[in-house]
Scaffold this active site. Sequence first.
Site, PDB file in Angstrom:
ATOM      1  N   HIS A   1       4.873  -7.461  -0.362  1.00 35.16           N
ATOM      2  CA  HIS A   1       4.520  -8.736  -0.974  1.00 35.16           C
ATOM      3  C   HIS A   1       5.159  -8.882  -2.352  1.00 35.16           C
ATOM      4  O   HIS A   1       5.563  -7.900  -2.972  1.00 35.16           O
ATOM      5  CB  HIS A   1       2.997  -8.834  -1.109  1.00 35.16           C
ATOM      6  CG  HIS A   1       2.267  -8.779   0.201  1.00 35.16           C
ATOM      7  ND1 HIS A   1       1.524  -9.831   0.690  1.00 35.16           N
ATOM      8  CD2 HIS A   1       2.169  -7.795   1.138  1.00 35.16           C
ATOM      9  CE1 HIS A   1       0.989  -9.501   1.857  1.00 35.16           C
ATOM     10  NE2 HIS A   1       1.374  -8.263   2.156  1.00 35.16           N
TER      11      HIS A   1
ATOM     12  N   SER B   1       8.532   2.923   5.388  1.00 35.81           N
ATOM     13  CA  SER B   1       9.258   3.945   4.663  1.00 35.81           C
ATOM     14  C   SER B   1       8.900   3.942   3.197  1.00 35.81           C
ATOM     15  O   SER B   1       7.837   4.402   2.808  1.00 35.81           O
ATOM     16  CB  SER B   1      10.764   3.750   4.853  1.00 35.81           C
ATOM     17  OG  SER B   1      11.479   4.729   4.158  1.00 35.81           O
TER      18      SER B   1
ATOM     19  N   ASP C   1       0.885  -1.164   0.000  1.00 38.89           N
ATOM     20  CA  ASP C   1       0.000   0.000   0.000  1.00 38.89           C
ATOM     21  C   ASP C   1       0.926   1.217   0.000  1.00 38.89           C
ATOM     22  O   ASP C   1       1.848   1.299   0.823  1.00 38.89           O
ATOM     23  CB  ASP C   1      -0.845   0.048   1.276  1.00 38.89           C
ATOM     24  CG  ASP C   1      -1.975  -0.975   1.272  1.00 38.89           C
ATOM     25  OD1 ASP C   1      -2.058  -1.773   0.327  1.00 38.89           O
ATOM     26  OD2 ASP C   1      -2.765  -0.961   2.233  1.00 38.89           O
TER      27      ASP C   1
END
Length: 293
Positions: A154, A260, A98
Amino acid sequence: MTLKKQIHNLLANEDLNFLLTNRLPRRWLTQFMGRFSKIENPLVRSASIGIWKFFSDLDLSEAKKQHFKSMHDCFTRELKDGARTIDTDANVMSSPVDGIIGACGPIAGTQVFQAKGFPYTLEDLLGTEEDLSAWRNGTFVTLRLTSSMYHRFHAPYNCTVDKVRYFSGDTWNVNPIALKRVEKLFCKNERAFISTRLNGTGSINGQRVALVPVAAILVASIRLHFLDVLLHMGYKGAKTMACNASFGKGQEMGWFQHGSTVIVLAPAGFALCEGLEQGTHVRMGQALLRWSH
C-alpha cells in the site's frame, strides 16, 4: 517431539536450509509453482493450503473471504475492512506492508546493507542511469514478508507514482540465511523500482520516496494496479514505464503474486520511528518513518 517441530528444527540448520532453497533449479521451481498455485481443483487447493498451514503460522481470520478458489487466491487474499489502522500523522510515512524489519538505517552516500558486512549500492539496485540524488545520505528500511503474511502493498503516504522500472533477474531466497551468504542478493533478483513523489504540506511536499519490491524463489511476479501488465520472469515489454497514478495514504498499490521483500528508500530528513529496529514486526499502516527535517 512432534513431526512439525522435528521438520522445523531440521530446516533451521543454515547449511541445509541454504542448500534446499537456493541450490535447486530456482527459476524452474518458481515457474512451476506459479502455475501449480493457480490450479482450482478442490482437492489440490485444499491439500496445498493444508500443507502450507502445517509448515507456517498461516492465519486467515483477517481475510475478507474464507473460501478460496486456489492456493494463489489464498496467497493474494484481501483483508477485512478495518483490519489495519493507517497512521494519519502528516509527518509519518506508514509501513506499506505487513513485514519484519531487516537491515535499516542511514544511507552512507549511496551505500546500504542487506545484512551485516554485506553492503550494496543504490547504483547496483536501481542502475547507474537513475538520478539517485534524492536518496543520497537518506534512510532505508528493508521489510521482509514471510510466506504466511498478507502480501499486498500500500501507499506509505499520499503520493503520485511517476515511474516504474522493471529489472528481470534471478530468484534467490531472501531469508536471513541467504542474505548472509550471497553478496548483493537484492541487486541480482527480479525487482521493480517504483518512484513516487509525496503529496503533503510544507517541506515534505514533493519529497521523492522509492519502493522496491524484490521477488524471490517461488514468488517471482509483481502486479501493480496502475499498470496493465504482470511483471514476471517472462515479461518482454518496456523496462521503464512512465506513470501518473495518485494514491492516498494506505491505498492498495498492488501485490506480490506470492511474496518477498519491499525496500523503502527515503530522503534525508526521514528517520525510523522510535521503538522500531531490526527484527521488529510491523503491520501495514503502522508508523514507519518520521519526517523531522
